[in-house]
Scaffold this motif. Structure first.
Motif, mmCIF file in Angstrom:
data_model
loop_
_atom_site.group_PDB
_atom_site.id
_atom_site.type_symbol
_atom_site.label_atom_id
_atom_site.label_comp_id
_atom_site.label_asym_id
_atom_site.label_seq_id
_atom_site.Cartn_x
_atom_site.Cartn_y
_atom_site.Cartn_z
ATOM 1 N N ILE A 196 15.664 -30.546 -9.814
ATOM 2 C CA ILE A 196 15.275 -30.004 -8.720
ATOM 3 C C ILE A 196 14.860 -28.775 -8.260
ATOM 4 N N ASP A 197 14.026 -29.405 -7.163
ATOM 5 C CA ASP A 197 13.096 -28.108 -6.703
ATOM 6 C C ASP A 197 13.627 -27.282 -5.626
ATOM 7 N N ILE A 198 14.734 -26.231 -6.062
ATOM 8 C CA ILE A 198 14.731 -25.637 -5.537
ATOM 9 C C ILE A 198 13.544 -24.291 -4.720
ATOM 10 N N THR A 199 13.681 -24.272 -3.786
ATOM 11 C CA THR A 199 12.478 -23.002 -2.873
ATOM 12 C C THR A 199 12.691 -21.895 -2.903
ATOM 13 N N ALA A 200 14.711 -21.992 -2.374
ATOM 14 C CA ALA A 200 15.007 -20.617 -2.090
ATOM 15 C C ALA A 200 16.821 -20.451 -2.595
ATOM 16 N N VAL A 201 17.107 -19.676 -2.818
ATOM 17 C CA VAL A 201 18.525 -19.548 -2.239
ATOM 18 C C VAL A 201 18.627 -18.911 -1.235
ATOM 19 N N ASP A 202 19.410 -19.280 -0.689
ATOM 20 C CA ASP A 202 20.063 -18.509 0.497
ATOM 21 C C ASP A 202 21.191 -17.859 0.542
ATOM 22 N N PRO A 203 21.114 -16.837 0.637
ATOM 23 C CA PRO A 203 22.458 -15.792 -0.607
ATOM 24 C C PRO A 203 23.917 -15.459 1.019
ATOM 25 N N LYS A 204 24.665 -16.747 0.775
ATOM 26 C CA LYS A 204 25.478 -16.716 2.077
ATOM 27 C C LYS A 204 27.071 -16.998 1.582
ATOM 28 N N GLY A 205 27.395 -16.932 0.547
ATOM 29 C CA GLY A 205 28.417 -17.331 -0.706
ATOM 30 C C GLY A 205 28.214 -19.101 -1.367
ATOM 31 N N VAL A 206 29.563 -18.824 -1.943
ATOM 32 C CA VAL A 206 29.739 -19.962 -2.728
ATOM 33 C C VAL A 206 31.023 -20.618 -1.625
ATOM 34 N N GLY A 207 30.112 -21.469 -1.221
ATOM 35 C CA GLY A 207 31.294 -22.641 -0.134
ATOM 36 C C GLY A 207 31.946 -21.371 0.973
ATOM 37 N N THR A 208 30.939 -20.643 1.449
ATOM 38 C CA THR A 208 31.790 -19.998 2.568
ATOM 39 C C THR A 208 31.278 -20.912 4.085
ATOM 40 N N THR A 209 31.951 -20.238 4.902
ATOM 41 C CA THR A 209 31.542 -20.541 6.377
ATOM 42 C C THR A 209 29.989 -20.738 6.663
ATOM 43 N N GLN A 210 29.702 -19.275 6.794
ATOM 44 C CA GLN A 210 28.194 -19.323 7.088
ATOM 45 C C GLN A 210 27.479 -20.404 5.460
ATOM 46 N N ALA A 211 27.667 -20.404 4.682
ATOM 47 C CA ALA A 211 27.097 -21.640 3.717
ATOM 48 C C ALA A 211 26.785 -22.531 4.026
ATOM 49 N N LYS A 212 27.855 -23.454 4.566
ATOM 50 C CA LYS A 212 28.318 -24.818 5.187
ATOM 51 C C LYS A 212 26.974 -25.015 6.640
ATOM 52 N N GLN A 213 27.356 -23.839 7.564
ATOM 53 C CA GLN A 213 26.923 -24.007 8.865
ATOM 54 C C GLN A 213 25.245 -23.681 8.706
ATOM 55 N N ALA A 214 24.562 -23.598 7.714
ATOM 56 C CA ALA A 214 23.426 -23.414 7.059
ATOM 57 C C ALA A 214 22.732 -24.788 6.875
ATOM 58 N N VAL A 215 24.037 -25.380 6.097
ATOM 59 C CA VAL A 215 23.667 -26.863 5.889
ATOM 60 C C VAL A 215 23.826 -27.966 6.878
ATOM 61 N N GLN A 216 24.319 -27.410 7.787
ATOM 62 C CA GLN A 216 24.791 -28.613 8.783
ATOM 63 C C GLN A 216 23.795 -28.096 9.875
ATOM 64 N N SER A 217 23.145 -27.207 10.128
ATOM 65 C CA SER A 217 21.944 -26.812 11.035
ATOM 66 C C SER A 217 20.741 -27.301 10.517
ATOM 67 N N GLY A 218 20.168 -27.291 9.353
ATOM 68 C CA GLY A 218 19.474 -27.778 8.774
ATOM 69 C C GLY A 218 18.188 -26.917 7.858
ATOM 70 N N ARG A 219 18.770 -25.692 8.327
ATOM 71 C CA ARG A 219 18.243 -23.825 7.579
ATOM 72 C C ARG A 219 18.412 -24.171 6.152
ATOM 73 N N ASP A 220 18.989 -24.758 5.538
ATOM 74 C CA ASP A 220 19.492 -24.811 4.122
ATOM 75 C C ASP A 220 19.146 -26.640 4.313
ATOM 76 N N GLN A 221 19.090 -26.959 2.937
ATOM 77 C CA GLN A 221 19.827 -28.532 2.625
ATOM 78 C C GLN A 221 20.831 -28.718 1.252
ATOM 79 N N MET A 222 20.682 -27.344 0.937
ATOM 80 C CA MET A 222 22.490 -27.674 -0.072
ATOM 81 C C MET A 222 22.944 -26.790 -0.304
#
Length: 311
Positions: A196-222
């Motif tokens: 998998i081509d990981i371009t960056a790790v967005d340090p929002k924590g493991v399974g946090t609301t902020q991390a899930k929102q980042a994927v929901q919004s399209g800022r992050d993909q996973m």
């Protein structure tokens, strides 16, 4: 998640209770005990509370008197388990094996937990037995690290597992803890095992609301989360299967103090839940507590009755 810090109850110094001494840990030969009053330990987060309540309810039905003690710090509750101040606690096979290994051989010791459940259990029991602990058989439920994407993203790119994502060639920004860049189960493992081509790790924590929102919004993909995450659906997220078994075998295992709770009665009572409980069951119960604000004891009792395990 297994990181919440809660402490309830008072633990005596280890020397004030029974248990194998440092000098005798190499040869624990006492027969398994069967105390009729058992203390069930919880690590203070929802899932541990639920499992501890299940254990307590089943043990009461089997004729034991039980009390509960919440000690969120493993550095405190594991010695209490050795000493007999806590008699039974739910644990995670690979995580507990690595923790005991580091305690026994030092922080730099190579990990012994692995994706192989049989090897992990063998290592865990070899480390636990000299400490007067008995690790009961693992059940069907497993709480592992897991990776989720939006349902729309999965449908658009026809993704069911992590191998599909690697084969797609998609560039992926990953919401996770900052340690993900170094952990073998995270960015390095996703690259090496799945391509998998990981371009960056967005340090929002493991399974946090902020991390899930980042994927929901399209800022992050996973997002890095866990297999028993109860809130994925609220964010439109779905798990991608770990089809090449990158993650360690963190199956739920009851751990008991051998001299007080190592007898057949406890083993049989707790084995009933391990035979039935699934990862999906646990995720559902986590949701009832975390999202619906039900009490862990009520949720545990209802599930046990539904499955015919509790009268």
């Amino acid at each position: 998640m297994r990181r919440r810090a809660v402490l309830a109850g008072v633990l005596l110094p280890a020397g004030c209770a029974s248990g194998p001494s440092l000098e005798n840990r190499g040869a624990v030969t006492a027969p398994p005990g069967d105390s009729k009053h058992l203390t069930i330990g919880s690590a203070g987060f929802t899932e541990s509370d639920l499992l501890a309540q299940m254990y307590a309810l089943l043990l009461r039905q089997a004729g034991y008197r039980t009390s509960m003690l919440t000690v969120a710090n493993r550095e405190l509750y594991e010695p209490a388990l050795e000493s007999g101040q806590i008699d039974v606690v739910p644990e995670y096979a690979a995580t507990f094996a690595d923790w005991l290994n580091a305690k026994t051989h030092g922080a730099g010791a190579p990990p012994v937990g692995s994706p192989d459940l049989t090897a992990t259990m063998r290592a865990l029991r070899s480390l636990a037995t000299p400490r007067g602990l008995t690790v009961l058989d693992p059940g069907r439920a497993v709480d592992q690290n897991a990776f989720a994407v939006t349902g729309r993203y999965a449908r658009q790119h026809r993704l069911k597992n992590l191998s599909d994502l690697g084969a797609s060639g998609l560039k992926v920004r990953l919401a996770a803890g900052d340690e993900c860049v170094e952990r073998p189960y995270c960015e390095p493992g996703l690259r090496k095992t799945y391509g998998i081509d990981i371009t960056a790790v967005d340090p929002k924590g493991v399974g946090t609301t902020q991390a899930k929102q980042a994927v929901q919004s399209g800022r992050d993909q996973m997002v890095l989360t866990t297999t028993t995450d109860a809130t994925l659906g609220e964010f439109g997220l779905v798990l991608l299967a770990d089809d090449k078994h990158l993650q360690n075998a963190d199956y739920i295992v009851p751990v008991v103090n051998r001299s007080r709770a190592g007898g057949e009665g406890v083993t049989k009572a707790l084995g009933r839940v391990n035979d039935v409980l699934t990862t999906a069951d646990l995720a559902s119960m986590n949701q009832q507590v975390d999202s619906w604000r039900r009490l862990p004891e009520d949720v545990a009792r209802a599930w046990l009755k539904e499955k015919g395990l509790l009268r």
